[in-house]
Design a protein around this motif. Structure first.
Motif, PDB file in Angstrom:
ATOM      1  N   ASN A  50      32.214  29.518 -37.790  1.00  0.00           N
ATOM      2  CA  ASN A  50      32.451  30.294 -39.004  1.00  0.00           C
ATOM      3  C   ASN A  50      33.242  29.528 -40.048  1.00  0.00           C
ATOM      4  O   ASN A  50      33.771  30.127 -40.984  1.00  0.00           O
ATOM      5  CB  ASN A  50      33.160  31.599 -38.658  1.00  0.00           C
ATOM      6  N   THR A  52      33.474  27.701 -43.240  1.00  0.00           N
ATOM      7  CA  THR A  52      32.593  27.623 -44.412  1.00  0.00           C
ATOM      8  C   THR A  52      33.281  27.063 -45.652  1.00  0.00           C
ATOM      9  O   THR A  52      32.644  26.923 -46.694  1.00  0.00           O
ATOM     10  CB  THR A  52      32.041  29.018 -44.758  1.00  0.00           C
ATOM     11  N   ASP A  65      28.997  30.154 -46.914  1.00  0.00           N
ATOM     12  CA  ASP A  65      29.381  31.419 -46.295  1.00  0.00           C
ATOM     13  C   ASP A  65      28.201  32.382 -46.229  1.00  0.00           C
ATOM     14  O   ASP A  65      28.035  33.112 -45.247  1.00  0.00           O
ATOM     15  CB  ASP A  65      30.536  32.059 -47.065  1.00  0.00           C
ATOM     16  N   ASN A  68      26.104  31.273 -43.389  1.00  0.00           N
ATOM     17  CA  ASN A  68      26.779  31.620 -42.145  1.00  0.00           C
ATOM     18  C   ASN A  68      26.582  33.091 -41.807  1.00  0.00           C
ATOM     19  O   ASN A  68      26.368  33.454 -40.644  1.00  0.00           O
ATOM     20  CB  ASN A  68      28.271  31.292 -42.259  1.00  0.00           C
ATOM     21  N   GLU A  69      26.644  33.928 -42.817  1.00  0.00           N
ATOM     22  CA  GLU A  69      26.440  35.362 -42.592  1.00  0.00           C
ATOM     23  C   GLU A  69      25.034  35.645 -42.082  1.00  0.00           C
ATOM     24  O   GLU A  69      24.833  36.455 -41.172  1.00  0.00           O
ATOM     25  CB  GLU A  69      26.698  36.154 -43.880  1.00  0.00           C
ATOM     26  N   TYR A  72      24.996  33.984 -38.278  1.00  0.00           N
ATOM     27  CA  TYR A  72      25.907  34.427 -37.230  1.00  0.00           C
ATOM     28  C   TYR A  72      26.366  35.877 -37.348  1.00  0.00           C
ATOM     29  O   TYR A  72      26.906  36.417 -36.379  1.00  0.00           O
ATOM     30  CB  TYR A  72      27.146  33.527 -37.205  1.00  0.00           C
ATOM     31  N   ARG A  73      26.181  36.496 -38.487  1.00  0.00           N
ATOM     32  CA  ARG A  73      26.706  37.853 -38.654  1.00  0.00           C
ATOM     33  C   ARG A  73      25.584  38.824 -38.987  1.00  0.00           C
ATOM     34  O   ARG A  73      25.673  39.616 -39.909  1.00  0.00           O
ATOM     35  CB  ARG A  73      27.789  37.852 -39.743  1.00  0.00           C
TER      36      ARG A  73
END
Length: 232
Positions: A50, A52, A65, A68-69, A72-73
């Motif tokens: 995470n 970023t 970011d 990344n979302e 991973y999210r």
């Protein structure tokens, strides 16, 4: 006329990667090595799944970011719907940006990088996936910066499961089921693939079965200092 002396170019930083199956203690060791390097007077950063922040560039940080979302999210239903080939390429995009925008600039500036959650475990997972060619998986990560040291935490899946107190996700069973036996079977298969990478890559392999966190840190820190000639 006095000629100015150009500033010295800093020595390149070192990249230290920690790898192993789920529950091996990668994140714990990575964080402790990062703290120890800074406490010893080095400049070091900890990079995880995470991380970023792109120094001095908020627009790039925002973009990283967002990726990344997505990776991973996300809702677990999205992961299942998109399929393995998509996630291989999405992960390759994530690791590429993190390597290019965070890791490479840090190393060039003389900063050491401790990398948690590197791509080696991703390769091992895809190696036991019959639906994706292994050669493709290797190719999409081949351009990443080669670490100066890979610390491989070797531990069997049964002990790793005990450390996690039985809590794991569907991804950690290879989407094969939700029971302890599913976790153990899948993680042992991933471990075998990591051991194959270890033999080909000259990794620092540590058998951490039965070792507490302090013992793992002491052993890893000593070996890292010896191999990379770093005071810690």
């Amino acid at each position: 006329m006095t000629l100015g002396i150009p500033p010295a170019t800093p020595a390149r930083g070192r990249e230290i990667t920690v790898t192993g199956i789920d529950g091996a203690g990668k994140s714990t060791l990575s964080a402790r090595l990062h703290r120890a390097l800074n406490a010893a007077g080095h400049t070091a950063i900890l990079v995880g799944k995470n991380s970023t922040e792109v120094p001095t560039d908020p627009q790039l940080s925002a973009y990283v970011d967002q990726l990344n979302e997505l990776v991973y999210r996300r809702d677990p239903r999205v992961a299942q719907a998109c399929g393995d080939q998509y996630w291989l390429l999405a992960l390759a995009a994530w690791y590429t940006l993190q390597d290019r925008l965070v890791i490479q600039p840090a190393l060039a500036a003389g900063t050491h990088v401790v990398l948690d959650n590197a791509h080696h475990k991703i390769l091992a997972r895809y190696a036991v996936n019959p639906d994706v060619p292994l050669r493709l998986s290797e190719q999409v990560f081949a351009h990443l910066t080669q670490p100066d040291l890979v610390i491989f935490l070797r531990i069997g899946a049964r002990e790793a499961l005990a450390r996690r107190k039985g809590e794991f996700t569907s991804l950690e069973t290879g989407h094969s089921g939700s029971g302890d036996a599913d976790f153990i079977h899948y993680q042992d298969a991933v471990l075998a693939q990591l051991r194959d990478q270890e033999q080909r890559g000259g990794w620092l392999s540590l058998d951490v079965a039965g070792m507490d966190r302090d013992a793992v840190f002491k052993t890893a820190a000593g070996a890292m200092a010896d191999r990379l000639q770093l005071t810690i």
